[in-house]
Scaffold this active site. Sequence first.
Site, PDB file in Angstrom:
ATOM      1  N   GLU A 251       2.429 -53.118  34.948  1.00  0.00           N
ATOM      2  CA  GLU A 251       1.275 -53.812  34.387  1.00  0.00           C
ATOM      3  C   GLU A 251       1.464 -55.318  34.227  1.00  0.00           C
ATOM      4  OE1 GLU A 251      -1.610 -52.490  33.803  1.00  0.00           O
ATOM      5  OE2 GLU A 251      -1.071 -50.397  34.194  1.00  0.00           O
TER       6      GLU A 251
ATOM      7  N   SER B  41     -16.344 -27.651  62.965  1.00  0.00           N
ATOM      8  CA  SER B  41     -17.527 -27.988  63.762  1.00  0.00           C
ATOM      9  C   SER B  41     -18.637 -28.645  62.960  1.00  0.00           C
ATOM     10  CB  SER B  41     -18.065 -26.730  64.443  1.00  0.00           C
ATOM     11  OG  SER B  41     -17.139 -26.266  65.407  1.00  0.00           O
TER      12      SER B  41
END
Length: 708
Positions: free
Chosen positions: A101, A374
């Site tokens: 951080e 498909s």
Amino acid sequence: MNHQTKIPSHNNQKNNNGWQRAAFITTVVLIVMIVGVGCGFLTATINTKPGMIDDITPSASSQIYDVHGTLITNIHAVENRVPVPLAKIPLNLQNAFIANEDARFYEHFGIDPRGILRALWANITNHEIAEGGSTITQQLAKNAYLTQDRTIKRKIQEVFLALQLEHKYTKQEILEKYLNQIYFGQGAYGVQAAAQTYFGKDVSKLDLSECAMLAGIPRSPNYYSPLDNPKAAKQRKTVVLEEMLKHNYITNSQFQQANNEALKLHPKKSTANFKIASYFVDYVTQKLIDKYGADKVYKEGLKIYTTLDLNMQRDAEAAMKKLPNSRKDKNGLEQPQGALIAIDPHTGYIKAMVGGRGTDKFNRATMAVRQPGSAFKPFVFATAFENNMSPNTLVDDAPIKIGSWQPQNDEHTFSGLVNIRQIATHSINIPTIKLAYSLGIDRVLDTAQKLGISTLVLDGASNDRNLAAALGGLTKGVTPFDMAAAYSAFDNDGVYIKPTPIIKIVDRNGKVIEQNQPEKHQAITQRSAHLVTSILQDVITHGTGRGANINRPAAGKTGTTDDYKNAWFVGYTPELVTAVWVGCDDNTKMPGMYGGTVPATIWKTFMTSALAAVRPTAFSQPTSLSSGGNIAQVRTSMDKNETIKKADDNDKLKKGDNKMKDSAKIKDNMDKAKNKDKNKTDKEQNMPLPENIDIPPEPGEQSGKGKN
């Protein structure tokens, strides 16, 4: 009379220098005083520290409503917080937060100009907010005293508070307050509550791997929760460890050991009694936390008006009960799982969302990236129509060889010349591959991206720029969310609208703080969209999707991947688009599971109930398609002369496609194959390829797999 030049004495020069120094110091003091007064005035004006006792505002739950204004739920956080002194917090956990951080925490004075410049540069080069410049001190100031509003005023307040905190407290005191303040999800505030929630142990007993995992959670508590999304949490843990290694907090051997260590998570409380729309509520809540922060969402009494239709949501959850009960996995979750998401194609409103069986919080509708099979083929057909083909265009269904790959149709038979309508209706593999070959796979992928498919991989050794993608054999896969949004454009004249779950947000004082502004663009032409809809209607009426027939105008496509690991049905009516996915979380096989069976049945059940009160309407058809003979006439004339050898449809649903084994990257010069006269007739545009196309495989090829 003698005249002598007067030379200044050493004392006079010294006096002049003294006056100059005094004047300079006075000027500096005046400037400092003016700046100080100005800063003091600015600080007082913007109320730098609103956290005084008299200014504390009582927390209020936020409320989430559906599209009709019906209350779905209240959301609030019961603060599970147990403060601990810094001495009881492992050094590895402290260092993990600092490395991840605020790497210069011990060097700056509350704000980090270098970090701000670095973040600004990263955001400019990435063309988005890719990195923040806030220090740990600034984050503490924001979380403890301010709202999460993204305004200049709030940012100025944050800076002044950070300076005050650095003046008042030591670095150790600031770090201790920060680690006891931040939110870790699951109602846990602070590192002690987080350690108990995720690992069932005191924070002082956490090892390096557990420390890195905890340090990665606050960036997005719901998404990076190891209880809800272990894969993302593991990836985030690796990022934190890499930062610790980079800043010399750990050795390479420590990195390897911690990164490979399997975490022993604390058993999660039962969530069997989930309320309605639990996945949707979590999805909305996380989006709001990411944007406004946890405190604003859980404590500031927001009214969140969403796009969800509770009636449709109940229908969706009822339909998903048709999932078969097969087995329980090692986490105790019933498999297979499933997902359903329904979208209004004309507004982008998410009308219903189910992310699983309701016994966990991993939202498969938005987070599960799975192979589409498909169901990806319509992007090939849309690309063909974008390049002046039509449903009448013929392709030679004959054997093809690409490198070592010899793809097959589902029954190892070939039918000669077939048109695109027949290819789509019966989900024939070989002609689909040949279409993609002739168009260029890059064009197909570009179409998919324009339609909102966000998970394609275009670079690197393993990527999607190969013919396997035409059959849905992708490097990563797709999400149900993206598939539903993409098919929505087929249903909306080719206009893609980014799905949204929120209409507007109102604060406790009645002020509108967010109003939905749909993001949209013309992804494909109106002609292409209507032609795709036309051929996908045949899929439902007499093709592989007959199990989804709801006896009203509808279009859709089945998808089943190799070894039956994923089954899809994505379909739509003029009013609603719905994607259904079925699969196992651990990617195991589901023998006998096809897109035309369980997914189609779930889709049919949901759509029948959701649209029961809606009068059936036909899909619109633009004038340009009607001139010179409508689509139905073209289809009828072609059906009389079609050469495809149709298998029995029921048998086709049982067998699916054959496995695909290898693939080859498409060549850049394939685009040249489509430079034809736009005025040619469909017959002149036929794209049959030589019987054997021998393209040597290139390094980095991957295996593409897909079935009907």
